[in-house]
Motif scaffolding. Sequence first.
Motif: not given
Length: 185
Positions: A43-62
């Motif tokens: 329920t910690f919205a700042p972390a949810l938003l941060e992860l969502a933002r970074l995942l859109q910038l990331a290219e996780e192998p596989g």
Amino acid sequence: MAGHPTADELMKRLLATREAGDANRASPEQLRLLRELTRDAPTFAPALLELARLLQLAEEPGVASEVTFAEVQRLLEQSVSVSRRSAVALVELGYFLDVIRGRDDDAMALWEEGSTQALKTLEQAWAGMLRSLGDARTKESLEKGLRLAERAEKVFPDSPRLLDEVELVREHARQDGLLKPTSGA
């Protein structure tokens, strides 16, 4: 076993995740730490938003982009829910749905709701600022209050709460000689 983490503990963990990577390019360690944080504090919205933002910038192998996008959408929808539909969460979900999913009608509805929420917050903040500036009753505070009063009237011409505060600031400014008295006074 310890109870729920405190707000300070959550913020420390969030800041630690930021130090583990770059704001514009997520490291695997940063993503791992953010996923742990969102799992431990869903329920910690700042972390949810941060992860969502970074995942859109990331290219996780596989990891296929659609899998990442599904995770991002889930995180953004979760942040909207747990934040009680905060403006920031609504706007972020709107951008995602528009840019990634091509759902511009859904995005527009979220942006409209987000802007309404933001305006309510702005109205409340300006009312508090006007009250404080009027109460301070210094030349500087009243001058600042008069400038804010002009903006407030333009943005919120039908807000009784703001208009009451605007009139109080102007009355103090008149009493202190910063404004001319109104006609008939």
